[in-house]
Motif scaffolding. Structure first.
Motif, PDB file in Angstrom:
ATOM      1  N   THR A 129      -1.372   0.442  -9.552  1.00 14.78           N
ATOM      2  CA  THR A 129      -1.920   1.075  -8.368  1.00 14.78           C
ATOM      3  C   THR A 129      -3.422   1.109  -8.541  1.00 14.78           C
ATOM      4  OG1 THR A 129       0.040   2.458  -8.127  1.00 14.78           O
ATOM      5  CG2 THR A 129      -1.934   3.147  -6.937  1.00 14.78           C
ATOM      6  N   THR A 164       3.319  -3.189 -12.628  1.00 10.69           N
ATOM      7  CA  THR A 164       2.973  -2.585 -11.352  1.00 10.69           C
ATOM      8  C   THR A 164       1.701  -1.795 -11.559  1.00 10.69           C
ATOM      9  OG1 THR A 164       5.292  -2.390 -10.721  1.00 10.69           O
ATOM     10  CG2 THR A 164       3.717  -1.023  -9.514  1.00 10.69           C
ATOM     11  N   LYS A 180       2.106  -5.778  -7.789  1.00 13.46           N
ATOM     12  CA  LYS A 180       3.223  -6.021  -8.711  1.00 13.46           C
ATOM     13  C   LYS A 180       3.216  -7.497  -9.079  1.00 13.46           C
ATOM     14  CE  LYS A 180       6.185  -2.498  -6.683  1.00 13.46           C
ATOM     15  NZ  LYS A 180       7.448  -2.218  -6.014  1.00 13.46           N
ATOM     16  N   TYR A 212       0.849  -1.188   0.000  1.00 16.85           N
ATOM     17  CA  TYR A 212       0.000   0.000   0.000  1.00 16.85           C
ATOM     18  C   TYR A 212       0.884   1.238   0.000  1.00 16.85           C
ATOM     19  CZ  TYR A 212      -3.739  -3.241   1.004  1.00 16.85           C
ATOM     20  OH  TYR A 212      -4.623  -4.284   0.922  1.00 16.85           O
ATOM     21  N   ASN A 213       0.520   2.231  -0.789  1.00 21.77           N
ATOM     22  CA  ASN A 213       1.296   3.469  -0.835  1.00 21.77           C
ATOM     23  C   ASN A 213       0.859   4.411   0.287  1.00 21.77           C
ATOM     24  OD1 ASN A 213      -1.067   4.700  -1.735  1.00 21.77           O
ATOM     25  ND2 ASN A 213      -0.412   4.795  -3.866  1.00 21.77           N
ATOM     26  N   VAL A 217      -1.193  -1.377  -4.152  1.00 19.35           N
ATOM     27  CA  VAL A 217      -0.229  -1.460  -5.246  1.00 19.35           C
ATOM     28  C   VAL A 217       0.055  -2.940  -5.483  1.00 19.35           C
ATOM     29  CG1 VAL A 217       2.086  -0.854  -6.041  1.00 19.35           C
ATOM     30  CG2 VAL A 217       0.790   0.756  -4.611  1.00 19.35           C
TER      31      VAL A 217
END
Length: 169
Positions: free
Chosen positions: A139, A137, A128, A119-120, A126
């Motif tokens: 989001t 990748t 990948k 998680y951003n 997120v």
């Protein structure tokens, strides 16, 4: 103007850029092999059972296990039924998933790489993973702006055409 980032068609070796899934040519081929949703058992009875299950199970079980409350959108068959009606209708074989978790499960089962989820700073998921030789990748955004879509498409297209592996052969 596309609403999603353009990606190569899922058919091996096809570099036609599409918003999701397959290009028109390969989508028709896949649909003919796969059969319609109704032919695979997803008929009126399924839609009714699905709706009841989603109402009784409103949260994604995988997100919940990670401390996140995500609305459910998919009734997933834990063990793929592959046309077996008994397994298809076995409610013990159903689980509530959000679209992202379902897609990750499907990619993993279909031989893709195991996705890495983080998680951003903004709390966005997120994901990948590796598909058809490309590291992807993604989001997960609630509603991407038109500017974000344009910028992402531009970057993806520049990178895709600049580093196309076929050019190296």
């Amino acid at each position: 103007m596309p609403k999603r980032i353009l990606r190569p068609c899922n058919h091996p070796g096809c570099n036609q850029l599409v918003e999701k899934g397959y290009c028109d040519k390969h989508r028709k081929q896949r649909d003919q092999r796969r059969g319609s949703a109704t032919q695979r058992g997803y008929d009126h009875n399924w839609r009714q059972a699905r709706l009841i299950f989603l109402q009784r199970n409103p949260l994604c079980i995988r997100c919940y296990e990670k401390g996140r409350l995500t609305p459910v959108t998919v009734v997933d068959h834990i063990t793929p039924h592959k046309g077996d009606p008994e397994l298809f209708w076995d409610k013990k074989n159903w689980q509530p998933l959000c679209e992202t978790c379902h897609n990750i499960k499907t990619v993993t089962e279909d031989g893709g790489s195991t996705p890495e989820i983080s998680y951003n700073k903004e709390g966005q998921k997120v994901v990948k993973y590796r598909r058809q030789g490309y590291n992807i990748t993604a989001t997960v955004l609630n509603k991407p702006s038109e500017e974000a879509i344009k910028a992402a498409n531009k970057v993806f297209n520049e990178l895709f055409y600049k580093f196309n592996p076929k050019d190296l052969v």
